[in-house]
Design a protein around this motif. Structure first.
Motif, PDB file in Angstrom:
ATOM      1  N   MET A  31      -1.533 -12.750  -5.616  1.00 52.08           N
ATOM      2  CA  MET A  31      -1.446 -11.438  -6.261  1.00 52.08           C
ATOM      3  C   MET A  31      -2.749 -10.676  -6.137  1.00 52.08           C
ATOM      4  O   MET A  31      -2.758  -9.443  -6.076  1.00 52.08           O
ATOM      5  CB  MET A  31      -1.066 -11.617  -7.737  1.00 52.08           C
ATOM      6  CG  MET A  31      -0.784 -10.309  -8.463  1.00 52.08           C
ATOM      7  SD  MET A  31       0.597  -9.411  -7.695  1.00 52.08           S
ATOM      8  CE  MET A  31       0.213  -7.733  -8.213  1.00 52.08           C
ATOM      9  N   TYR A  32      -3.864 -11.390  -6.065  1.00 48.60           N
ATOM     10  CA  TYR A  32      -5.152 -10.713  -5.906  1.00 48.60           C
ATOM     11  C   TYR A  32      -5.247 -10.047  -4.536  1.00 48.60           C
ATOM     12  O   TYR A  32      -5.808  -8.950  -4.404  1.00 48.60           O
ATOM     13  CB  TYR A  32      -6.290 -11.711  -6.096  1.00 48.60           C
ATOM     14  CG  TYR A  32      -6.371 -12.265  -7.495  1.00 48.60           C
ATOM     15  CD1 TYR A  32      -6.729 -11.451  -8.564  1.00 48.60           C
ATOM     16  CD2 TYR A  32      -6.071 -13.600  -7.766  1.00 48.60           C
ATOM     17  CE1 TYR A  32      -6.796 -11.945  -9.862  1.00 48.60           C
ATOM     18  CE2 TYR A  32      -6.135 -14.106  -9.066  1.00 48.60           C
ATOM     19  CZ  TYR A  32      -6.492 -13.273 -10.101  1.00 48.60           C
ATOM     20  OH  TYR A  32      -6.540 -13.759 -11.388  1.00 48.60           O
ATOM     21  N   LEU A  33      -4.686 -10.693  -3.516  1.00 47.37           N
ATOM     22  CA  LEU A  33      -4.662 -10.098  -2.183  1.00 47.37           C
ATOM     23  C   LEU A  33      -3.723  -8.887  -2.157  1.00 47.37           C
ATOM     24  O   LEU A  33      -4.047  -7.845  -1.569  1.00 47.37           O
ATOM     25  CB  LEU A  33      -4.225 -11.140  -1.153  1.00 47.37           C
ATOM     26  CG  LEU A  33      -4.172 -10.682   0.311  1.00 47.37           C
ATOM     27  CD1 LEU A  33      -5.553 -10.218   0.770  1.00 47.37           C
ATOM     28  CD2 LEU A  33      -3.668 -11.806   1.207  1.00 47.37           C
ATOM     29  N   LEU A  34      -2.584  -9.026  -2.806  1.00 51.70           N
ATOM     30  CA  LEU A  34      -1.661  -7.906  -2.882  1.00 51.70           C
ATOM     31  C   LEU A  34      -2.280  -6.732  -3.647  1.00 51.70           C
ATOM     32  O   LEU A  34      -1.992  -5.566  -3.352  1.00 51.70           O
ATOM     33  CB  LEU A  34      -0.360  -8.337  -3.560  1.00 51.70           C
ATOM     34  CG  LEU A  34       0.602  -9.199  -2.731  1.00 51.70           C
ATOM     35  CD1 LEU A  34       1.780  -9.651  -3.586  1.00 51.70           C
ATOM     36  CD2 LEU A  34       1.097  -8.422  -1.517  1.00 51.70           C
ATOM     37  N   SER A  35      -3.131  -7.035  -4.613  1.00 54.63           N
ATOM     38  CA  SER A  35      -3.786  -5.982  -5.389  1.00 54.63           C
ATOM     39  C   SER A  35      -4.662  -5.105  -4.498  1.00 54.63           C
ATOM     40  O   SER A  35      -4.732  -3.887  -4.688  1.00 54.63           O
ATOM     41  CB  SER A  35      -4.636  -6.602  -6.505  1.00 54.63           C
ATOM     42  OG  SER A  35      -3.831  -7.349  -7.387  1.00 54.63           O
ATOM     43  N   VAL A  36      -5.329  -5.714  -3.533  1.00 51.47           N
ATOM     44  CA  VAL A  36      -6.156  -4.952  -2.596  1.00 51.47           C
ATOM     45  C   VAL A  36      -5.287  -3.985  -1.792  1.00 51.47           C
ATOM     46  O   VAL A  36      -5.607  -2.798  -1.648  1.00 51.47           O
ATOM     47  CB  VAL A  36      -6.914  -5.904  -1.656  1.00 51.47           C
ATOM     48  CG1 VAL A  36      -7.680  -5.109  -0.599  1.00 51.47           C
ATOM     49  CG2 VAL A  36      -7.869  -6.791  -2.447  1.00 51.47           C
ATOM     50  N   ALA A  37      -4.163  -4.483  -1.277  1.00 52.50           N
ATOM     51  CA  ALA A  37      -3.257  -3.643  -0.487  1.00 52.50           C
ATOM     52  C   ALA A  37      -2.685  -2.512  -1.330  1.00 52.50           C
ATOM     53  O   ALA A  37      -2.580  -1.369  -0.871  1.00 52.50           O
ATOM     54  CB  ALA A  37      -2.133  -4.498   0.095  1.00 52.50           C
ATOM     55  N   ILE A  38      -2.326  -2.810  -2.578  1.00 51.45           N
ATOM     56  CA  ILE A  38      -1.772  -1.790  -3.461  1.00 51.45           C
ATOM     57  C   ILE A  38      -2.813  -0.711  -3.758  1.00 51.45           C
ATOM     58  O   ILE A  38      -2.513   0.481  -3.785  1.00 51.45           O
ATOM     59  CB  ILE A  38      -1.270  -2.433  -4.770  1.00 51.45           C
ATOM     60  CG1 ILE A  38      -0.049  -3.310  -4.494  1.00 51.45           C
ATOM     61  CG2 ILE A  38      -0.924  -1.358  -5.802  1.00 51.45           C
ATOM     62  CD1 ILE A  38       0.398  -4.119  -5.690  1.00 51.45           C
ATOM     63  N   GLY A  39      -4.061  -1.115  -3.985  1.00 48.85           N
ATOM     64  CA  GLY A  39      -5.123  -0.149  -4.260  1.00 48.85           C
ATOM     65  C   GLY A  39      -5.334   0.812  -3.104  1.00 48.85           C
ATOM     66  O   GLY A  39      -5.466   2.023  -3.301  1.00 48.85           O
TER      67      GLY A  39
END
Length: 484
Positions: A368-376
């Motif tokens: 989820m932390y990696l996905l957070s970067v993409a979402i940002g």
């Protein structure tokens, strides 16, 4: 639609101060000398951009708290999912209708800073009540669900009335500050960057509160959210003060030469295909950011079973990435094609992120932390370009620009309110998880709300963007820097 013709707005920039001057009288003639027109086309100074950019901080930080923690807070104090959704919807409806009327009144009477200041006062006072103690419950000595719902719905509506007045006055200033399309994007990008700063500030406060305060009772948990709300209001008010002090009130000037130009009517915008295209893209962009933000805390705690601090840490990562991208976007010379290209890139990135959220099992929660970067990154690309498309739509038609921002924000608020109401009303079925196994994860209303809905909106936004014909006045790249 109002049957009368409203006086138009004249905005004139004073380049030495890097600000605008603005006033209103009778029907106005826009008269530009050659020097005035050239000064309008020049980039603004960094100080002017900064003062403008921080003007929405109170709105942004309270909005982040509203969408991220309000549903969780109301659930903790005992409201059912449907009553919680009702409180959220009442605020969004009040916001939507106030937005469109505020746009009309600002076009008619002007006084950007008065609207902004009055709205900010309402936001600060009412938001502390939204997360505060139920006053009617104390008066009537009851904690019935009906009284709780009515009380919080009322304060939510008042909060959103002030929020809308501040938003429309601040957004509609962009087109009165400069005619330079690239500088307009810089202003939108700076505003968006401070939106990310506001969100990051909220999550920094939340992370501190969650780590420092160790709740032992439900009352302690409620107090955590109240401290987060109160500190957010304080931070936002500090930046609003900087905006009000650093930015001078625009004054209208009545022209004495040439022919009179009436204020642009609503029908002018309704006849433009681009108006509907920009409206759809803007609404879909707001749905992507608001719906995902509202269900993020539920998702990381309930679906991924992460630690309590993840309610602040995951959103913080999203907004750090958004800030970085927003700053980078300020250095780009913008054209219509580039706006479409960058929006498309953000939309595609969100589609892949949504798919990841939808199928991410709790056993792989750290992804989820990696996905957070993409979402940002995706949020920044879509938000900056989506808002900037409104400036392209307005162009040099300054008389009535507040109506454009007001009407599109009205659609945004109503659509987000309905979407969140539908999803949150069914949140009580989220415990009935289907299709659980180690690869696919467990599907719930929260998972659909965070993954499927934003990804679908991003996909539809890409289709509409592809059909747009965005034409910016300056077809040649600017040779001067974006910020003087």
């Amino acid at each position: 639609m109002f049957p009368f013709v409203l006086p138009e707005i004249f905005c004139q920039e004073f380049p030495r101060q890097g600000i605008i001057s603005y006033s209103i009288n009778h029907p106005i003639v826009m008269v530009f000398g050659m020097g005035d027109e050239e000064s309008w086309s020049k980039p603004l100074g960094r100080a002017s951009v900064f003062y403008y950019g921080v003007g929405h901080m109170l709105n942004d930080i309270t909005s982040a708290c509203w969408f991220t923690y309000l549903l969780v807070f109301l659930t903790d104090i005992g409201l059912t999912p449907r009553n919680t959704a009702t409180v959220m919807l009442s605020g969004q409806i009040a916001d939507g209708f106030t937005t469109i009327f505020a746009g009309e009144l600002i076009d008619r009477f002007g006084h950007f800073k008065i609207w902004h200041g009055a709205g900010s006062v309402l936001v600060a006072v009412s938001f502390s009540s939204v997360f505060g103690i139920c006053l009617p419950c104390k008066i009537f000595r009851t904690n019935s669900s009906a009284i709780l719902t009515i009380s919080y719905s009322t304060f939510a509506a008042i909060f959103n009335v002030g929020w809308a007045a501040t938003q429309v006055s601040h957004m509609s200033m962009v087109n009165c500050i400069t005619l330079n399309p690239t500088t307009r994007v810089v202003l939108a990008s700076c505003r968006n960057a401070f939106t990310m700063v506001a969100n990051l500030s909220l999550y920094a406060v939340a992370l501190t509160v969650f780590n420092v305060s160790k709740p032992r009772t439900p009352i302690d948990i409620e107090n955590q959210y109240r401290w987060i709300a109160y500190l957010s209001i304080f931070i936002g008010c500090c930046f609003v003060s900087i905006f009000l002090i650093g930015t001078k009130e625009p004054r209208l000037k009545q022209g004495i030469h040439g022919t009179s130009n009436h204020r642009i009517s609503w029908a002018h915008w309704f006849k433009k295909v681009l108006y509907y295209q920009v409206a759809i893209v803007y609404v879909l962009t707001r749905l992507v950011t608001n719906v995902s933000q509202a269900f993020l805390a539920f998702y990381v705690i309930n679906d991924l079973q992460m630690a309590q601090s993840s309610k602040a840490l995951v959103p913080a990562i999203i907004y750090i990435c958004s800030i970085v991208v927003s700053v980078i976007l300020q250095e780009i010379t913008w054209t219509g094609q580039r706006l479409k290209a960058f929006f498309t890139a953000g939309g595609v990135l969100w589609i892949f992120s949504g798919a990841g959220i939808l199928f991410l099992p709790s056993t792989m929660q750290n992804l989820m932390y990696l996905l957070s970067v993409a979402i940002g990154v995706a949020n920044a690309l879509m938000t900056v370009t989506g808002v900037s498309m409104q400036s392209v739509l307005v162009g040099e038609d300054l008389n009535g620009c507040a109506f454009v921002y007001g009407s599109l924000s009205f659609l945004d608020k109503i659509s987000c309110g309905l979407a969140l109401y539908i999803l949150e009303s069914n949140q009580d079925t989220a415990s009935i998880l289907k299709g659980c196994h180690s690869i696919m994860g467990c599907f719930s209303v929260t998972r659909y709300g965070l993954g499927l809905v934003p990804a679908s909106c991003a996909l539809l936004g890409l289709v509409v963007t592809y059909t747009m014909n965005l034409h910016t006045p300056d077809s040649k790249p600017l040779l001067e820097p974006l910020l003087a």
